[in-house]
Scaffold this motif. Structure first.
Motif, short mmCIF file in Angstrom:
data_model
loop_
_atom_site.label_atom_id
_atom_site.label_comp_id
_atom_site.label_asym_id
_atom_site.label_seq_id
_atom_site.Cartn_x
_atom_site.Cartn_y
_atom_site.Cartn_z
N SER A 120 0.82 -1.22 0.00
CA SER A 120 0.00 0.00 0.00
C SER A 120 0.85 1.26 0.00
O SER A 120 0.31 2.36 -0.11
N ALA A 121 2.16 1.13 0.12
CA ALA A 121 3.04 2.30 0.15
C ALA A 121 4.39 1.90 -0.40
O ALA A 121 4.69 0.71 -0.61
N LEU A 122 5.24 2.89 -0.63
CA LEU A 122 6.57 2.65 -1.16
C LEU A 122 7.38 1.81 -0.17
O LEU A 122 7.35 2.05 1.04
N VAL A 123 8.08 0.80 -0.69
CA VAL A 123 8.92 -0.06 0.14
C VAL A 123 10.32 0.52 0.23
O VAL A 123 10.94 0.85 -0.79
N CYS A 124 10.82 0.64 1.46
CA CYS A 124 12.13 1.27 1.70
C CYS A 124 13.28 0.28 1.67
O CYS A 124 14.40 0.66 1.37
N ASP A 125 13.03 -0.97 2.03
CA ASP A 125 14.14 -1.91 2.09
C ASP A 125 13.61 -3.34 2.09
O ASP A 125 12.45 -3.60 2.43
N PHE A 126 14.52 -4.25 1.68
CA PHE A 126 14.22 -5.69 1.63
C PHE A 126 15.27 -6.44 2.44
O PHE A 126 16.37 -5.94 2.69
N ALA A 127 14.94 -7.68 2.82
CA ALA A 127 15.90 -8.56 3.45
C ALA A 127 15.59 -10.00 3.05
O ALA A 127 14.48 -10.49 3.26
N PHE A 128 16.58 -10.68 2.45
CA PHE A 128 16.47 -12.09 2.09
C PHE A 128 17.01 -12.93 3.24
O PHE A 128 18.01 -12.59 3.87
N SER A 129 16.35 -14.06 3.49
CA SER A 129 16.87 -15.02 4.46
C SER A 129 18.04 -15.78 3.83
O SER A 129 18.30 -15.68 2.63
N SER A 130 18.71 -16.58 4.63
CA SER A 130 19.72 -17.50 4.12
C SER A 130 19.03 -18.78 3.64
O SER A 130 18.03 -19.21 4.22
N LEU A 131 19.57 -19.35 2.58
CA LEU A 131 19.04 -20.63 2.12
C LEU A 131 19.29 -21.72 3.16
O LEU A 131 20.24 -21.63 3.93
N PRO A 132 18.42 -22.73 3.29
CA PRO A 132 17.38 -23.12 2.32
C PRO A 132 16.04 -22.40 2.47
O PRO A 132 15.14 -22.66 1.69
N ALA A 133 15.89 -21.58 3.51
CA ALA A 133 14.62 -20.84 3.65
C ALA A 133 14.43 -19.91 2.46
O ALA A 133 15.41 -19.39 1.90
N ARG A 134 13.21 -19.70 2.07
CA ARG A 134 12.88 -18.85 0.92
C ARG A 134 12.18 -17.57 1.37
O ARG A 134 11.39 -17.00 0.63
N ARG A 135 12.51 -17.13 2.57
CA ARG A 135 11.85 -15.97 3.18
C ARG A 135 12.42 -14.66 2.62
O ARG A 135 13.64 -14.51 2.46
N VAL A 136 11.54 -13.71 2.35
CA VAL A 136 11.92 -12.35 1.99
C VAL A 136 11.04 -11.40 2.78
O VAL A 136 9.82 -11.64 2.91
N TYR A 137 11.63 -10.34 3.32
CA TYR A 137 10.88 -9.29 4.01
C TYR A 137 10.96 -8.00 3.21
O TYR A 137 11.96 -7.70 2.56
N ALA A 138 9.88 -7.22 3.29
CA ALA A 138 9.85 -5.88 2.71
C ALA A 138 9.20 -4.96 3.73
O ALA A 138 8.23 -5.36 4.40
N ILE A 139 9.70 -3.75 3.85
CA ILE A 139 9.19 -2.81 4.85
C ILE A 139 8.77 -1.52 4.16
O ILE A 139 9.56 -0.90 3.43
N GLU A 140 7.52 -1.15 4.36
CA GLU A 140 6.99 0.07 3.77
C GLU A 140 7.54 1.29 4.50
O GLU A 140 7.65 1.31 5.72
#
Length: 818
Positions: free
Chosen positions: A245-265
């Motif tokens: 709903s708003a511009l995302v300021c930053d992302f963070a990828f987890s370490s493999l084997p997890a496929r997690r990604v975070y994004a913060i508005e």
């Protein structure tokens, strides 16, 4: 063998001590406005580093806080004059930190010591930024400057370069596919190429605001949402439709084997989460009332997410659904804040910013166990001595900066302005002093320059801040204010003189209507002395004897005491460290006891009215001491206000032990440095017995030679007519050479010094930091060495043509306690 001038050094005792400081207060040191950042190790779970604990007064602004147990406990290390993106890599852990365009710093000992990595010679002055570090190989780094990308495989010993299509604004590498991504400034787009194939650039995404790469995926944000590519950046598809709903300021990828990604508005603080490398997204939680930046994911636990926010460093253990502040009692960073107490309530306290540019105030209703940000942009300058929940501050609604004087009678929630805006922008309001009469207050103000004039103000209240009248300001830029507490108030104001040779201390006997000079203190002879003389930075007046006054200074960094209302003065510095005296606090129940804080040396205590001082070091893991506060409700409880947060010591359970200090001096005519940890020798130097020497404001701790873990430091004396010099060394081979080399004469074992750890770890042992040695190459015909813990001093001395001596990869000569 290069001959070495006198060098006093120190070492920490390795045995446990009975009592010490405990970190307390909120862990609010991760303010985004102060360039704080966080990084997790991409391959080792539980390891993270936070750079926080901003100190406005010093160049070394950020402290390094390291955890190996997922944030339960943090070790604080030496401050670094750097900021920007951080990285962890390698085994053992190697840490990197951008330096805002200056040399990129590297630490091989969990942040205890830092040294710049070698940079490409053709990039001098370009302001390189570190874009990526190989998670498995800390010697492979990618940096960029302008439209050029540089890469090294050997930690900076050699570099290769590649021209980008245009100016690069940000860079990342997907190490799982070894594809390099770069956003371009002049033609807003997202370029890509194989990391190992320079020149083969392609362009995919358009107008990226932020982007990140990992797991064979690259994701970027625009005002229109998120876009994702799984073919190396060639084509992108929109994702998270209806979720973002708003511009995302930053992302963070987890370490493999997890496929997690975070994004913060950016504005909302919402945390978005994906478990399929960004293909689908859901809203996890919200970090309310804070701007958020630099998220980082724990390598072993993708649900463990760290974020740096404008209200502190936070962590989530449930995938971003909820967040809590890091544990300040566990050593996590706090902020530079001043502590105030409610005179009526034993449980109400305030913590307020020491800097107007980031003013905010926290309040506790349970004696500091929990804190609440009251959402005010006012900076506190004092609390009432008689009324509950009443504080004085400076500010303006919704604006940071000093604007007049205001009163709050509801604990800082709402404010009423009592003195309107004073002076041009850049005005500093305060300090505040209490007069002897009930409700009597004085507030000083110093504005920016208007033409050749420094604007000054003094305001008086006799009704506990309900109203103020303007009085006359003394002819000094006020930094310290104090009043006698018996009979009619004698008001003392000290600070920076307005012209060369003018007094730094004035007195008023009629409530700041007229002023008379009290004393002119000598200016510094050191290379860091001020143009107009030494600034008086702290004042304290004995409540039991109004004629006894203590004054603390910047450079030279000493304390003076007068027992006759300022007619005569004696030095009261025996046992103090080096650095600006930031506060002097007299124990009202026992006026012979006084506390001093020093920016760069910590907290000291005297029980004989300043005749001698002892350091209170144990547990105080920040030398940037900004003030001492004494709890009026709990006997023997004191607080240290530091750049990385609040510390508490309960003296009833024992006084924290401390070490001697080595104090550095400078001889202007010789252009030589000299350091001593012997109290009698320091007193003679301060008194001018050895002519021409003056304090520089630098120094460090010393310990005894028999402390475990130390190498004994030998001291030699040498005469090189018509001058003489001293030599100190913790290295036996150096001592042995001088023992048979005229004109050196052995004097004694002076103290102890820790040696650097052996490769491959390198660096300094825990609870120590780097000491650096500089050699003057016998300029002027006489050898001279200088010793310093400061990276600023390192840069200064190298620029002056002095040679660094020590381990080149870490810039460590020896290690001193922190």
């Amino acid at each position: 063998m290069r001959r070495i001038l006198f060098a006093g050094l120190l070492i920490a005792s390795s045995f446990a001590r009975a009592a010490g400081w405990l970190p307390t207060g909120p862990a609010d040191g991760g303010q985004a406005s102060n360039f704080a950042t966080v990084a997790t190790h991409p391959g080792v779970g539980g390891q993270a580093v936070v750079f926080a604990g901003y100190v406005p007064q010093v160049v070394h602004q950020l402290g390094a806080f390291f955890t190996t147990d997922g944030g339960a406990h943090w070790t604080s290390n030496a401050r670094v004059g750097a900021f920007g993106r951080a990285f962890l890599s390698g085994t053992p852990t190697i840490a990197f930190l951008n330096n805002g365009g200056a040399p990129i710093l590297r630490s091989t000992d969990e942040g205890r010591t830092w040294a710049p990595i070698p940079l490409p010679t053709d990039a001098s002055g370009l302001g390189l930024l570190l874009g990526a570090v190989n998670p498995a190989n800390p010697n492979e780094l990618v940096v960029f400057a302008g439209a050029t990308i540089y890469r090294t495989f050997d930690g900076g010993s050699s570099w290769g370069s590649d021209a980008a299509p245009t100016t690069v604004s940000a860079l990342d590498v997907d190490w799982s596919t070894r594809i390099l991504y770069a956003s371009f400034t002049n033609n807003p787009s997202l370029g890509h190429r194989p990391l190992d194939t320079p020149g083969a650039w392609g362009v995919g995404g358009q107008d990226p605001y932020r982007f990140a790469a990992g797991h064979g995926t690259v994701i970027y944000s625009t005002t229109g949402g998120l876009h994702r590519s799984t073919d190396g950046g060639t084509t992108f598809s929109p994702v998270a439709q209806g979720v973002v709903s708003a511009l995302v300021c930053d992302f963070a990828f987890s370490s493999l084997p997890a496929r997690r990604v975070y994004a913060i508005e950016c504005e909302s603080g919402r945390v978005l989460r994906s478990d399929d490398d960004g293909a689908t997204w859901s809203a996890a939680g919200t970090i309310a009332d804070a701007s958020v930046r630099t998220p980082a994911v724990d390598a072993a636990n993708p649900d463990r997410l760290y974020v740096i926010t404008s209200v502190g460093a936070l962590a989530s253990n449930d995938g971003g659904s909820t967040f809590a502040a890091l544990s300040r009692p566990g050593g996590a960073p706090g902020s530079a804040r001043a502590l105030y107490f409610d005179p009526v309530s034993t449980s109400r306290q305030w913590l307020s910013s020491v800097s107007s540019s980031s003013a905010s105030t926290l309040r506790s209703e349970d004696a500091g166990s929990t804190w609440h940000d009251i959402g005010s942009t006012y900076r506190l300058i004092g609390a009432s001595r008689s009324r509950a929940n009443t504080v004085f501050g400076t500010g303006f609604p919704g604006v940071t900066g000093d604007y007049g004087v205001s009163l709050s009678t509801d604990g800082g929630t709402t404010w009423t302005q009592k003195v309107s805006f004073f002076g041009p922008r850049g005005t500093t309001v305060g300090p505040l002093a209490y007069g002897s009469a009930s409700g009597e207050l004085f507030v000083a103000a110093v504005g920016g320059s208007l033409g050749n004039m420094v604007t000054r103000g003094m305001f008086y209240s006799n009704d506990d801040g309900e109203s103020f009248t303007s009085r006359f300001a003394p002819p000094v830029a006020v930094r310290a204010l104090g009043a006698t507490q018996s009979g009619p108030s004698l008001l003392y104001a000290g600070g920076s003189p307005l012209a060369i040779g003018e007094p730094q201390l004035y007195r008023s006997a009629n409530g700041a209507v007229t002023w008379s000079p009290v004393a002119t203190f000598p200016a510094s002879l050191s290379p860091y002395g001020g143009t107009y003389g030494n600034t008086l930075a702290a004042l304290a007046i004995d409540p039991s004897n109004p004629a006894r006054i203590y004054a603390g200074f910047t450079y030279p960094d000493y304390v003076m005491r007068s027992d006759d209302a300022g007619a005569t003065w004696t030095r009261a510095t025996n046992g103090l460290g080096a650095g600006e005296i930031t506060s002097l606090v007299i124990d009202p129940a026992n006026p012979s006891t006084i506390y001093a804080s020093q920016l760069g040396s910590g907290v000291f205590r005297s029980t004989d009215r300043g005749a001698t001082w002892t350091a209170l070091d144990e547990g105080l893991h920040d030398e940037a001491a900004l003030g001492v506060a004494q709890d009026p409700h709990t006997t023997g409880r004191i607080y240290a206000e530091t750049g990385s947060g609040l510390y508490r010591a309960d003296l009833g359970s024992g006084v924290p032990e401390g070490d001697r200090r080595a104090i550095e001096f400078y001889h202007l005519d010789l252009n030589h440095f000299f350091v001593s940890a012997d109290l009698d020798e320091i007193a003679g130097l301060d008194a001018g017995v050895f002519q021409g020497w003056a304090r520089t404001g630098e120094g460090f701790r010393v310990a005894e030679a028999n402390d475990p873990g130390n190498s004994p430091v030998c001291r030699y004396f040498g005469v090189f007519p018509p001058q003489s010099t001293h030599f100190y060394s913790p290295y036996p081979h150096e001592c042995e050479i001088l023992a048979t080399t005229p004109p050196w004469i052995y004097e004694k074992i002076a103290f102890g010094l820790a040696l650097p750890t052996a490769p491959p770890e390198r660096g300094c042992p825990p609870d120590t930091r780097a000491l650096r040695r500089f050699y003057n190459n016998s300029m002027g015909g006489l050898p001279n060495h200088r010793y310093s813990t400061s990276m600023v001093t390192f840069d200064t001395m190298v620029a002056k043509g002095w040679t660094f001596e020590g381990e080149a990869p870490t810039l460590v000569f020896a290690c001193v306690p922190y």
